[in-house]
Design an enzyme around this catalytic site. Sequence first.
Site, PDB file in Angstrom:
ATOM      1  N   THR A   1      25.683  -2.903  -3.097  1.00 30.91           N
ATOM      2  CA  THR A   1      26.007  -3.521  -4.015  1.00 30.91           C
ATOM      3  C   THR A   1      26.904  -3.138  -5.106  1.00 30.91           C
ATOM      4  O   THR A   1      27.006  -1.911  -5.257  1.00 30.91           O
ATOM      5  CB  THR A   1      24.675  -4.255  -4.731  1.00 30.91           C
ATOM      6  OG1 THR A   1      23.765  -4.808  -3.784  1.00 30.91           O
ATOM      7  CG2 THR A   1      25.133  -5.667  -5.573  1.00 30.91           C
TER       8      THR A   1
ATOM      9  N   GLY B   1      21.787 -13.349  -0.013  1.00 27.44           N
ATOM     10  CA  GLY B   1      21.523 -12.085  -0.836  1.00 27.44           C
ATOM     11  C   GLY B   1      21.240 -12.370  -2.203  1.00 27.44           C
ATOM     12  O   GLY B   1      21.537 -13.141  -2.945  1.00 27.44           O
TER      13      GLY B   1
ATOM     14  N   ARG C   1      22.014 -15.063   5.930  1.00 28.15           N
ATOM     15  CA  ARG C   1      21.113 -14.468   5.189  1.00 28.15           C
ATOM     16  C   ARG C   1      21.752 -14.557   3.786  1.00 28.15           C
ATOM     17  O   ARG C   1      22.921 -14.200   3.492  1.00 28.15           O
ATOM     18  CB  ARG C   1      20.730 -12.872   5.370  1.00 28.15           C
ATOM     19  CG  ARG C   1      20.018 -12.386   4.161  1.00 28.15           C
ATOM     20  CD  ARG C   1      20.055 -10.756   4.318  1.00 28.15           C
ATOM     21  NE  ARG C   1      19.371 -10.310   3.080  1.00 28.15           N
ATOM     22  CZ  ARG C   1      19.964  -9.330   2.157  1.00 28.15           C
ATOM     23  NH1 ARG C   1      21.150  -8.884   2.475  1.00 28.15           N
ATOM     24  NH2 ARG C   1      19.199  -8.864   1.156  1.00 28.15           N
TER      25      ARG C   1
END
Lengths: 305, 305
Positions: A173, A203, A201
Amino acid sequence: MFMKKIAIAIHGGAGGDSAFIRDHLAEYEQGLKDAVESGYKVLESGGTAVEAVETAVRSLENNKYFNAGRGSALNAEGKVEMCTSIMEGNQMKAGAAALVRNVKNPISFAKNLMEGSEGMYVGGPVTLQMAKEMDLELEPNSYFVTEHQFDAFREEREKHPGKEKFALHMHGTVGAVAVDKKGNVAAGTSTGGTNFCLPGRIGDSSMIGVGSYADNRTAAISCTGDGEYLIREVMAGSISSTIEHTGCSTQEACNHVIHVKNENTEGDLGAIAVDTDGNIGIAFNSERMHRAWKTSEELEVKIYR
Amino acid sequence: MFMKKIAIAIHGGAGGDSAFIRDHLAEYEQGLKDAVESGYKVLESGGTAVEAVETAVRSLENNKYFNAGRGSALNAEGKVEMCTSIMEGNQMKAGAAALVRNVKNPISFAKNLMEGSEGMYVGGPVTLQMAKEMDLELEPNSYFVTEHQFDAFREEREKHPGKEKFALHMHGTVGAVAVDKKGNVAAGTSTGGTNFCLPGRIGDSSMIGVGSYADNRTAAISCTGDGEYLIREVMAGSISSTIEHTGCSTQEACNHVIHVKNENTEGDLGAIAVDTDGNIGIAFNSERMHRAWKTSEELEVKIYR
């Protein structure tokens, strides 16, 4: 008007060490330095904390060594699907997006969303349609793909034949927090996700209260680490609440949530924070957290503990 | 083993009054009673808090008068796109999904996700693919559409010709919180979104820490009201943090966050909560919050203040 002390902190992910990181320490350090300097310059010239956060995060998104924008991880379909969020602490407005494809700088998408009237949190193909209306720069999937991430994708694919990876340990990240001359704080986070992960997905980096949070009464916070652990701890919100209820310092709040409350966690957790007085807080429980910060007194760039 | 006091509370959304609600008070009251009784029965027979929450929320999802599952609002494309989340307070596992289509009971999708190893938060078309693998009941879009919601959709469309609605005032949610005989808590939330909203809008109900949160050390919480206000306050996490840091009661924490911290909010906010001792907390600042709760001592069903 009395000018407040400006400050900015950034991170480029928390987690374990790797040969790739060790082989590219100079590039990582330069990338962190460039990003933190670019954001600081915005603050120095009177720009807002939101603008400084956007500038620093864009710099990391454009840098192929960080897992956000160019250099993002590839999902199980070999596609880049990104998550991002931004929040400002004065009116507590926010913008967030999940499952973003083809947008060169997701953080700018989140900022435009925050400043518009089109809602706060969106995901999927509508983000591309909205990005076009916002006149944001678009790129084909191939722009985002680096050889390093493709190799990592291939390695994961070989480890999990026929099945996507769903592990809780997913990270990589970038983020920034800043306080401007008016004393307003802002936080932003952006990620390319995890190699070979399930397409679809969502996050933690896209979640206000988990990846990013900002409140002038407490602090601006950006978190990184193992996404699913950050979600169950509502990490950024938890750091803010700790300041709200205990009156502790920004650094103490980061320490408390990461090293005390989550002392026994199995997850990698990291956070950067800044308050309206320009105090910076940084904590992480992993081997490394790529990070840098700049105030009128210091410029620091660090990777390991 | 010493058996703890069981308790369940549910809500069917917080917001303003309407002619439709007034005309269907009996149906709403019956629906709330049926849902809370169905969840309580699960607890009485030794089921888990997670199972009780799932059962109660499924009952509301299957009831066409509530905006979740059948009876969901229609987005600007006339499609139903749902959001849901569930969390349990023992191991603090969670499951959450956004932009879910065609799944009859989104809460069961979230529960399966929580109990599997396929990640914690997903969104978009992958949810349908996963729901098929989970053997969940699927329905065509037409199953979800009620005349009441279609009329509301048409009314909004006429008000906003050629443009989707992006207002911050978006609500209509169902949720449940429960504590079982083992003293474990759980929370779940499900929503059909807002009429004529942007397709791709991710709702607060899918966000762990905002719509749902559960921690045996504090409480299980489900929130409802104007989504974007709930997000910027990280509502469920904020109630949990208030208990964590001040040691106040579950009811006091709900009151503090909704009536003190957010005293001047423009948003409709509502929350239900239960702790491991079976204490229920309920607070809302709107004209009404459809709600019901049941313990060994009482059964209550209420709509207005």
